[in-house]
Scaffold this motif. Structure first.
Motif, PDB file in Angstrom:
ATOM      1  N   UNK A 145       0.852  -1.177   0.000  1.00 20.91           N
ATOM      2  CA  UNK A 145       0.000   0.000   0.000  1.00 20.91           C
ATOM      3  C   UNK A 145       0.888   1.227   0.000  1.00 20.91           C
ATOM      4  N   UNK A 146       0.746   2.048  -1.024  1.00 21.70           N
ATOM      5  CA  UNK A 146       1.567   3.241  -1.176  1.00 21.70           C
ATOM      6  C   UNK A 146       0.641   4.446  -1.285  1.00 21.70           C
ATOM      7  N   UNK A 147       0.779   5.367  -0.313  1.00 22.40           N
ATOM      8  CA  UNK A 147      -0.071   6.560  -0.283  1.00 22.40           C
ATOM      9  C   UNK A 147      -1.550   6.195  -0.347  1.00 22.40           C
ATOM     10  N   UNK A 148      -1.890   5.122   0.362  1.00 20.15           N
ATOM     11  CA  UNK A 148      -3.279   4.706   0.436  1.00 20.15           C
ATOM     12  C   UNK A 148      -3.778   3.923  -0.758  1.00 20.15           C
ATOM     13  N   UNK A 149      -2.909   3.640  -1.717  1.00 19.37           N
ATOM     14  CA  UNK A 149      -3.321   2.907  -2.905  1.00 19.37           C
ATOM     15  C   UNK A 149      -2.638   1.547  -2.940  1.00 19.37           C
ATOM     16  N   UNK A 150      -3.396   0.540  -3.352  1.00 21.07           N
ATOM     17  CA  UNK A 150      -2.856  -0.804  -3.454  1.00 21.07           C
ATOM     18  C   UNK A 150      -1.945  -0.917  -4.670  1.00 21.07           C
ATOM     19  N   UNK A 151      -0.782  -1.530  -4.465  1.00 18.60           N
ATOM     20  CA  UNK A 151       0.171  -1.721  -5.547  1.00 18.60           C
ATOM     21  C   UNK A 151       0.441  -3.214  -5.727  1.00 18.60           C
ATOM     22  N   UNK A 152       0.200  -3.675  -6.937  1.00 18.14           N
ATOM     23  CA  UNK A 152       0.382  -5.092  -7.242  1.00 18.14           C
ATOM     24  C   UNK A 152       1.862  -5.393  -7.473  1.00 18.14           C
ATOM     25  N   UNK A 153       2.330  -6.463  -6.843  1.00 18.05           N
ATOM     26  CA  UNK A 153       3.714  -6.915  -7.025  1.00 18.05           C
ATOM     27  C   UNK A 153       3.774  -8.268  -7.728  1.00 18.05           C
ATOM     28  N   UNK A 154       2.644  -8.740  -8.212  1.00 18.43           N
ATOM     29  CA  UNK A 154       2.598 -10.046  -8.887  1.00 18.43           C
ATOM     30  C   UNK A 154       3.341  -9.991 -10.219  1.00 18.43           C
ATOM     31  N   UNK A 159       2.567 -15.381 -23.089  1.00 17.10           N
ATOM     32  CA  UNK A 159       3.130 -15.877 -24.341  1.00 17.10           C
ATOM     33  C   UNK A 159       2.712 -14.916 -25.442  1.00 17.10           C
ATOM     34  N   UNK A 160       3.703 -14.342 -26.105  1.00 16.48           N
ATOM     35  CA  UNK A 160       3.420 -13.388 -27.166  1.00 16.48           C
ATOM     36  C   UNK A 160       2.761 -14.104 -28.344  1.00 16.48           C
ATOM     37  N   UNK A 161       1.699 -13.515 -28.876  1.00 17.85           N
ATOM     38  CA  UNK A 161       1.039 -14.075 -30.053  1.00 17.85           C
ATOM     39  C   UNK A 161       1.276 -13.236 -31.302  1.00 17.85           C
ATOM     40  N   UNK A 162       1.799 -12.025 -31.117  1.00 17.28           N
ATOM     41  CA  UNK A 162       2.075 -11.125 -32.240  1.00 17.28           C
ATOM     42  C   UNK A 162       3.362 -10.372 -31.957  1.00 17.28           C
ATOM     43  N   UNK A 163       3.843  -9.691 -32.983  1.00 18.59           N
ATOM     44  CA  UNK A 163       5.003  -8.846 -32.800  1.00 18.59           C
ATOM     45  C   UNK A 163       6.324  -9.573 -32.976  1.00 18.59           C
ATOM     46  N   UNK A 164       7.418  -8.878 -32.728  1.00 19.61           N
ATOM     47  CA  UNK A 164       8.750  -9.457 -32.967  1.00 19.61           C
ATOM     48  C   UNK A 164       9.089 -10.625 -32.052  1.00 19.61           C
ATOM     49  N   UNK A 165       8.348 -10.781 -30.939  1.00 22.56           N
ATOM     50  CA  UNK A 165       8.624 -11.878 -30.008  1.00 22.56           C
ATOM     51  C   UNK A 165       7.542 -12.951 -30.044  1.00 22.56           C
ATOM     52  N   UNK A 166       6.779 -12.988 -31.100  1.00 28.62           N
ATOM     53  CA  UNK A 166       5.672 -13.954 -31.209  1.00 28.62           C
ATOM     54  C   UNK A 166       6.173 -15.372 -30.976  1.00 28.62           C
ATOM     55  N   UNK A 167       5.440 -16.099 -30.096  1.00 26.21           N
ATOM     56  CA  UNK A 167       5.790 -17.470 -29.789  1.00 26.21           C
ATOM     57  C   UNK A 167       6.667 -17.617 -28.564  1.00 26.21           C
ATOM     58  N   UNK A 168       7.316 -16.550 -28.128  1.00 24.07           N
ATOM     59  CA  UNK A 168       8.187 -16.617 -26.955  1.00 24.07           C
ATOM     60  C   UNK A 168       7.395 -16.283 -25.692  1.00 24.07           C
ATOM     61  N   UNK A 169       7.998 -16.557 -24.538  1.00 23.46           N
ATOM     62  CA  UNK A 169       7.353 -16.323 -23.251  1.00 23.46           C
ATOM     63  C   UNK A 169       8.151 -15.314 -22.441  1.00 23.46           C
ATOM     64  N   UNK A 170       7.443 -14.620 -21.549  1.00 22.25           N
ATOM     65  CA  UNK A 170       8.100 -13.607 -20.735  1.00 22.25           C
ATOM     66  C   UNK A 170       7.283 -13.368 -19.469  1.00 22.25           C
ATOM     67  N   UNK A 171       7.954 -13.002 -18.385  1.00 23.63           N
ATOM     68  CA  UNK A 171       7.278 -12.580 -17.157  1.00 23.63           C
ATOM     69  C   UNK A 171       7.293 -11.054 -17.108  1.00 23.63           C
ATOM     70  N   UNK A 172       6.121 -10.467 -16.859  1.00 23.57           N
ATOM     71  CA  UNK A 172       5.994  -9.014 -16.870  1.00 23.57           C
ATOM     72  C   UNK A 172       5.269  -8.551 -15.614  1.00 23.57           C
ATOM     73  N   UNK A 173       5.419  -7.259 -15.303  1.00 28.13           N
ATOM     74  CA  UNK A 173       4.723  -6.670 -14.175  1.00 28.13           C
ATOM     75  C   UNK A 173       3.402  -6.059 -14.580  1.00 28.13           C
ATOM     76  N   UNK A 174       2.613  -5.686 -13.583  1.00 27.67           N
ATOM     77  CA  UNK A 174       1.266  -5.172 -13.843  1.00 27.67           C
ATOM     78  C   UNK A 174       1.291  -3.911 -14.695  1.00 27.67           C
ATOM     79  N   UNK A 175       2.356  -3.118 -14.571  1.00 23.31           N
ATOM     80  CA  UNK A 175       2.414  -1.853 -15.300  1.00 23.31           C
ATOM     81  C   UNK A 175       2.500  -2.045 -16.815  1.00 23.31           C
ATOM     82  N   UNK A 176       2.776  -3.269 -17.249  1.00 15.25           N
ATOM     83  CA  UNK A 176       2.901  -3.527 -18.684  1.00 15.25           C
ATOM     84  C   UNK A 176       1.676  -4.212 -19.275  1.00 15.25           C
ATOM     85  N   UNK A 177       0.699  -4.504 -18.446  1.00 19.96           N
ATOM     86  CA  UNK A 177      -0.411  -5.353 -18.887  1.00 19.96           C
ATOM     87  C   UNK A 177      -1.692  -4.559 -19.097  1.00 19.96           C
TER      88      UNK A 177
END
Length: 237
Positions: A145-154, A159-177
């Motif tokens: 909880x930051x300044x009264x707001x919940x912050x996700x750390x998950x 798995x990318x289905x399009x783009x230059x990384x199509x078919x590859x896998x990656x772990x990303x944070x909530x800010x990218x989703x």
């Protein structure tokens, strides 16, 4: 979409390039007309297959796709005379969808494997683009909880289905989703344009002369003054 800028112009910006008009100071903003609501459309650009916030307008008989936060010179123009078949219309329609919503920090556990996502993809330099991906799993972590707001750390395994990384896998944070919206696209300007072109195609088919579609489209554009002088020739840029 996340607050991180989604779009960056490709290459240097000419000094004479025209930008979207926007207030340059709080005082100017207060004196300006009410702010436009956020774009409700995403458009998959032909040049790179990435998704961008966009607006549409019909100007002088052609559909103009205006990328948010980009120079006007990068707008796409679609002349109805170049949409020669129902397949062309369907392909153009498929490039649009409702704007993807940023994943809320408090809703991360609502996601299920297989959910369609639109995820930011960092490329060379500072270039950041959004491509489609599929959620494979959520790696839960305690939220803060930051300044009264919940912050996700998950973390989110995608798995990318399009783009230059199509078919590859990656772990990303909530800010990218972002979550692709299941609701159908509702934009009256776009719908009227595409439905109008479809009707012209139906008329041409009934006459057994597809070439008449081009003539009808060209006549409609000419009646309104033709394409703007700064519009790229042909189907699109």
């Amino acid at each position: 979409m996340p607050p991180t800028p989604r779009k960056k112009s490709k290459g240097p910006t000419p000094s004479s390039a025209r930008k979207r008009k926007a207030p340059t100071s709080p005082a100017a903003a207060a004196a300006a007309a009410p702010r436009r609501p956020p774009s409700r459309l995403e458009f998959r650009a032909p040049v790179d297959g990435a998704w961008y916030d966009a607006r549409v307008a019909v100007q002088r008989g052609a559909l103009r796709v205006m990328y948010e936060q980009f120079l006007e010179e990068l707008d796409e123009w679609y002349d109805p005379a170049r949409l020669a078949s129902a397949g062309d219309v369907a392909a153009l329609r498929a490039r649009f969808r409702a704007r993807s919503a940023p994943l809320d920090d408090a809703r991360c556990r609502d996601l299920r494997a297989g959910a369609p996502l639109c995820v930011s993809c960092g490329l060379d330099g500072d270039d950041l683009k959004f491509y489609d991906a599929v959620l494979e799993s959520v790696l839960p972590a305690a939220h803060e909880t930051v300044n009264g707001e919940e912050r996700c750390a998950c973390r989110f395994a995608v798995r990318w289905t399009d783009g230059p990384r199509a078919g590859s896998r990656e772990e990303v944070g909530v800010e990218r989703v972002c979550c692709v919206q299941p609701s159908p696209l509702q934009d009256p300007v776009l719908a009227e344009f595409l439905d109008g072109v479809t009707k012209l195609l139906d008329v041409a088919d009934d006459k057994g002369n597809v070439a008449s579609t081009q003539a009808i489209g060209s006549t409609a554009a000419a009646a309104e003054g033709g394409l703007p002088v700064d519009a790229p020739p042909g189907f699109h840029r």
